[in-house]
Design an enzyme around this catalytic site. Structure first.
Site, PDB file in Angstrom:
ATOM      1  N   LYS A 195       0.854  -1.194   0.000  1.00  0.00           N
ATOM      2  CA  LYS A 195       0.000   0.000   0.000  1.00  0.00           C
ATOM      3  C   LYS A 195       0.888   1.243   0.000  1.00  0.00           C
ATOM      4  O   LYS A 195       1.533   1.539   1.012  1.00  0.00           O
ATOM      5  CB  LYS A 195      -0.910   0.032   1.238  1.00  0.00           C
ATOM      6  CG  LYS A 195      -2.002   1.097   1.092  1.00  0.00           C
ATOM      7  CD  LYS A 195      -2.592   1.558   2.374  1.00  0.00           C
ATOM      8  CE  LYS A 195      -1.816   2.652   3.045  1.00  0.00           C
ATOM      9  NZ  LYS A 195      -1.718   3.927   2.288  1.00  0.00           N
ATOM     10  N   GLU A 270      10.390   0.525   9.725  1.00  0.00           N
ATOM     11  CA  GLU A 270      11.374   1.563   9.383  1.00  0.00           C
ATOM     12  C   GLU A 270      10.702   2.889   9.680  1.00  0.00           C
ATOM     13  O   GLU A 270       9.818   3.321   8.937  1.00  0.00           O
ATOM     14  CB  GLU A 270      11.734   1.492   7.895  1.00  0.00           C
ATOM     15  CG  GLU A 270      12.395   0.216   7.459  1.00  0.00           C
ATOM     16  CD  GLU A 270      13.850   0.140   7.873  1.00  0.00           C
ATOM     17  OE1 GLU A 270      14.397   1.136   8.368  1.00  0.00           O
ATOM     18  OE2 GLU A 270      14.429  -0.942   7.720  1.00  0.00           O
ATOM     19  N   CYS A 304      14.309  10.564   5.800  1.00  0.00           N
ATOM     20  CA  CYS A 304      14.361  10.102   7.191  1.00  0.00           C
ATOM     21  C   CYS A 304      15.780  10.127   7.747  1.00  0.00           C
ATOM     22  O   CYS A 304      15.968  10.112   8.954  1.00  0.00           O
ATOM     23  CB  CYS A 304      13.759   8.715   7.289  1.00  0.00           C
ATOM     24  SG  CYS A 304      14.422   7.598   6.061  1.00  0.00           S
ATOM     25  N   GLU A 403      10.891  15.332  14.737  1.00  0.00           N
ATOM     26  CA  GLU A 403      11.134  15.203  13.301  1.00  0.00           C
ATOM     27  C   GLU A 403      10.274  16.230  12.569  1.00  0.00           C
ATOM     28  O   GLU A 403       9.054  16.235  12.715  1.00  0.00           O
ATOM     29  CB  GLU A 403      10.766  13.792  12.836  1.00  0.00           C
ATOM     30  CG  GLU A 403      11.129  13.559  11.394  1.00  0.00           C
ATOM     31  CD  GLU A 403      10.793  12.144  10.916  1.00  0.00           C
ATOM     32  OE1 GLU A 403       9.683  11.660  11.188  1.00  0.00           O
ATOM     33  OE2 GLU A 403      11.644  11.540  10.250  1.00  0.00           O
TER      34      GLU A 403
HETATM   35  P1  NAD Z   1       2.956   8.164   7.739  1.00  0.00           P
HETATM   36  O1  NAD Z   1       3.345   7.357   8.905  1.00  0.00           O
HETATM   37  O2  NAD Z   1       1.955   9.242   7.933  1.00  0.00           O
HETATM   38  O3  NAD Z   1       2.368   7.239   6.584  1.00  0.00           O
HETATM   39  C1  NAD Z   1       3.099   6.151   6.079  1.00  0.00           C
HETATM   40  C2  NAD Z   1       2.136   5.171   5.456  1.00  0.00           C
HETATM   41  O4  NAD Z   1       1.289   4.649   6.479  1.00  0.00           O
HETATM   42  C3  NAD Z   1       1.211   5.755   4.393  1.00  0.00           C
HETATM   43  O5  NAD Z   1       1.057   4.808   3.355  1.00  0.00           O
HETATM   44  C4  NAD Z   1      -0.107   5.914   5.141  1.00  0.00           C
HETATM   45  O6  NAD Z   1      -1.243   5.844   4.314  1.00  0.00           O
HETATM   46  C5  NAD Z   1      -0.062   4.717   6.066  1.00  0.00           C
HETATM   47  N1  NAD Z   1      -0.901   4.814   7.258  1.00  0.00           N
HETATM   48  C6  NAD Z   1      -1.321   5.936   7.910  1.00  0.00           C
HETATM   49  N2  NAD Z   1      -2.076   5.595   8.973  1.00  0.00           N
HETATM   50  C7  NAD Z   1      -2.132   4.238   9.002  1.00  0.00           C
HETATM   51  C8  NAD Z   1      -2.748   3.301   9.871  1.00  0.00           C
HETATM   52  N3  NAD Z   1      -3.480   3.685  10.915  1.00  0.00           N
HETATM   53  N4  NAD Z   1      -2.591   1.986   9.614  1.00  0.00           N
HETATM   54  C9  NAD Z   1      -1.848   1.565   8.568  1.00  0.00           C
HETATM   55  N5  NAD Z   1      -1.242   2.422   7.697  1.00  0.00           N
HETATM   56  C10 NAD Z   1      -1.372   3.738   7.923  1.00  0.00           C
HETATM   57  O7  NAD Z   1       4.319   8.709   7.129  1.00  0.00           O
HETATM   58  P2  NAD Z   1       4.503   9.703   5.907  1.00  0.00           P
HETATM   59  O8  NAD Z   1       4.089  11.059   6.383  1.00  0.00           O
HETATM   60  O9  NAD Z   1       3.885   9.130   4.676  1.00  0.00           O
HETATM   61  O10 NAD Z   1       6.094   9.630   5.697  1.00  0.00           O
HETATM   62  C11 NAD Z   1       6.984  10.332   6.454  1.00  0.00           C
HETATM   63  C12 NAD Z   1       7.526   9.480   7.584  1.00  0.00           C
HETATM   64  O11 NAD Z   1       8.131   8.301   7.082  1.00  0.00           O
HETATM   65  C13 NAD Z   1       8.614  10.178   8.371  1.00  0.00           C
HETATM   66  O12 NAD Z   1       8.426   9.957   9.738  1.00  0.00           O
HETATM   67  C14 NAD Z   1       9.889   9.484   7.895  1.00  0.00           C
HETATM   68  O13 NAD Z   1      10.979   9.558   8.787  1.00  0.00           O
HETATM   69  C15 NAD Z   1       9.412   8.104   7.685  1.00  0.00           C
HETATM   70  N6  NAD Z   1      10.332   7.384   6.791  1.00  0.00           N
HETATM   71  C16 NAD Z   1      11.173   6.454   7.333  1.00  0.00           C
HETATM   72  C17 NAD Z   1      12.073   5.765   6.521  1.00  0.00           C
HETATM   73  C18 NAD Z   1      13.014   4.745   7.092  1.00  0.00           C
HETATM   74  O14 NAD Z   1      13.614   4.022   6.322  1.00  0.00           O
HETATM   75  N7  NAD Z   1      13.153   4.636   8.397  1.00  0.00           N
HETATM   76  C19 NAD Z   1      12.097   6.018   5.149  1.00  0.00           C
HETATM   77  C20 NAD Z   1      11.226   6.968   4.629  1.00  0.00           C
HETATM   78  C21 NAD Z   1      10.337   7.642   5.467  1.00  0.00           C
END
Ligand code: NAD
Length: 515
Positions: A195, A270, A304, A403
């Site tokens: 997803k 992650e 990230c 962050e």
């Molecule tokens: P997010 O956590 O808001 O969303 C990530 C994904 O989770 C999206 O696909 C979203 O639709 C889904 N999601 C949201 N609520 C959910 C739920 N209740 N149940 C299941 N899925 C759900 O993150 P974002 O704003 O899309 O991305 C930014 C974040 O991602 C930052 O915190 C960044 O640090 C992190 N990130 C981490 C890495 C890593 O490798 N550690 C890499 C890239 C991004």
């Protein structure tokens, strides 16, 4: 790489091409595109202009069920394919991605607002390289040597796929995140339902289409484009999904962990980061300043591992701040499709406002040295925010601890090495860090002591397919990329053969006594 740069790219043409490509829908299930059935739609918006790129029907629970069923049906055949067969199709997949490099680079730029030079030089080549890497790695699953560890038995290890993997990805590097989730899973013989984030499904869908066109069997890779709360939670809680692999924020990661634990799933998280950038007083200050500006601004700071907190030993502090500010002021914000643009917008106006609010709140306790104002005029319609440098904040302040996910760097001074290293670890996160010094002992100490999944020395940001990426502490657990990712996507079975052919074995004495 198949980039066609002869003609100037045209956004209107590319938008029309995206709409035509996804006219049948933005769900890729069992090798075909179809519309979602949630009854709700979502609009992918160009963050540089605020204009619509594509409105599609979101996936609902029924679509997730269909995708999981397709992955479950495909699993036995794919798991039985030999490593060589899996490798061959993944090599073809890499070649198809390479041929479509320009389409992928433009679609990624359109949905994320990334400058084309970033998608052409980083997102797409990184994805093709990752695909080639896992094509080779598919033939190299490792385990302990078979042997007679007990004198009466022969033991060996089978490294088996887990089953259907349910993965969830964020919007900051949609294509690379899809690759990082999908490739190790399928190389190891699993099938997958991914997803993507609602606002960036385009390149995940194109990635899956390329895999099918390269000969990957239908159902091995499925994409459900749906909302986190609905499609995401349904996927994580699905009884036929054996493993959840999630990349995103720490807050959502905690919710995902609750749901996955309730259904006893293998879990790979992650999560967020707040990478420290530690500059010791013997460092090359010019190299450190260049590295800090680039490491903070890559992908408009939506990375990230981005450099977010620079700790600079007192003798270099003033020179470092002045040089980073100067460098930040040379960076050109602009349309991602235009040559000469260095930095694109943030992913959305909501994210831009969130970043601006962090900086505005910090004005009461810190100094904004450069940036910090939302641009007006020509860039006013886009989600732009300028490179921003903040000093004078306390270690426990919001801007140092949280962050932000935008082009914002905070700089703090330190005195002794102990203090600098302690400050580096003083947030809940532990994804990445860098140490800047010409002293090999200082570098060695920093790499041993900083609690992060990656520590760079005299650089910040580079990644490579052969090496693992993953967090410590609140940044999660498990590794993406490299052969270490097979630890996540395989389960290890011990097989033990009796070699004696004796009916009453020696150890049976514990049950029958010496009779
Ligand atoms: P997010 O956590 O808001 O969303 C990530 C994904 O989770 C999206 O696909 C979203 O639709 C889904 N999601 C949201 N609520 C959910 C739920 N209740 N149940 C299941 N899925 C759900 O993150 P974002 O704003 O899309 O991305 C930014 C974040 O991602 C930052 O915190 C960044 O640090 C992190 N990130 C981490 C890495 C890593 O490798 N550690 C890499 C890239 C991004």
């Amino acid at each position: 790489m198949g980039f066609q740069t002869a003609r100037t790219p045209d956004k209107a043409e590319d938008t029309a091409a995206v709409r035509e490509r996804f006219a049948a829908g933005a769900q890729f299930i069992g090798g075909r595109l179809r519309p979602g059935t949630s009854g709700r739609t979502h609009t992918v918006t160009d963050p540089a202009t605020g204009r619509e790129v594509l409105t599609y029907r979101l996936a609902g629970p029924a679509d997730v069920d269909a995708a999981v069923a397709a992955a479950r049906d495909a699993f036995p055949g794919w798991a039985r394919a030999t490593p060589g067969e899996r490798s061959e199709v993944l090599h073809r997949f890499a070649a198809v991605l390479d041929e479509r490099a320009e389409d992928l680079a433009r679609a990624e730029s359109l949905q994320c607002g990334k400058p084309l030079k970033l998608t052409r030089e980083f997102d797409v080549p990184g994805t093709v390289d990752n695909t080639s890497f896992f094509a080779g790695a598919a033939r190299h699953l490792q385990g302990q040597a078979a042997g007679e560890y007990s004198g009466d038995h022969t033991s060996y290890i089978r490294r088996e796929p887990v089953g259907v993997v349910g993965s969830i990805a964020p919007w900051n590097y949609p294509l690379q995140m899809a690759a990082w989730k999908i490739l190790p899973a399928v190389a190891a013989g699993n099938t997958i339902v991914l997803k993507p984030a609602e606002n960036t499904p385009l390149t995940s869908l194109m990635f899956a289409q390329a895999a099918t066109d390269a000969g990957l069997p239908d159902g091995v890779i499925n994409i459900v484009s749906g909302a986190g709360r609905e499609a995401g939670e349904h996927l994580v809680g699905h009884p036929d999904v054996a493993m959840t692999s999630f990349t995103g924020s720490t807050a959502v990661g905690k919710r995902v962990a609750e749901l996955a634990t309730a259904t006893v799933k293998r879990l790979h998280l992650e999560l967020g980061g707040k990478a420290p950038f530690v500059v010791f007083d013997d460092a090359d200050v010019e190299a450190a300043a260049q590295g800090a500006a680039a490491g903070a601004l890559i992908n408009t700071g939506q990375d990230c591992t981005a450099a977010t907190r620079a700790y600079v030993q007192r003798p270099l502090y003033e020179a470092f701040v002045a040089r980073v500010a100067e460098l930040m002021e040379t960076v050109r914000l602009g349309d991602p499709y235009r040559d000469g643009t260095d930095l694109g917008p943030l992913i959305s106006h909501a994210q831009r406002d969130r970043v601006a609010a962090f900086v505005d709140r910090a004005r009461s306790y810190a100094t904004v040295v450069t940036g910090g104002e939302i641009p007006k005029g020509g860039l006013g319609d886009g989600a732009y925010y300028p490179p921003t440098l903040v000093t004078g904040a306390a270690q426990d302040s919001e801007i140092v601890q949280h962050e932000i996910f935008g082009p914002v760097l905070v700089v703090l001074p330190f005195d002794g090495d102990d203090e600098g290293l302690a400050l580096a670890d003083d947030t809940p996160y532990g994804l990445a860090a860098s140490a800047w010094t010409r002293d090999v002992y200082r570098a060695g100490r920093a790499t041993r002591e900083i609690q992060a999944g990656c520590v760079w020395v005299n650089d910040h940001i580079p990644i490579i397919s052969e090496m693992p990426h993953g967090g410590y502490r609140a940044s999660g657990f498990g590794k993406d990329m490299s052969t270490y990712s097979f630890e996540e996507y395989t389960q290890v079975k011990h097989v033990m053969f009796d070699n004696t052919a004796i009916a009453r074995k020696d150890w049976h004495r514990t049950v029958f006594g010496d009779r």
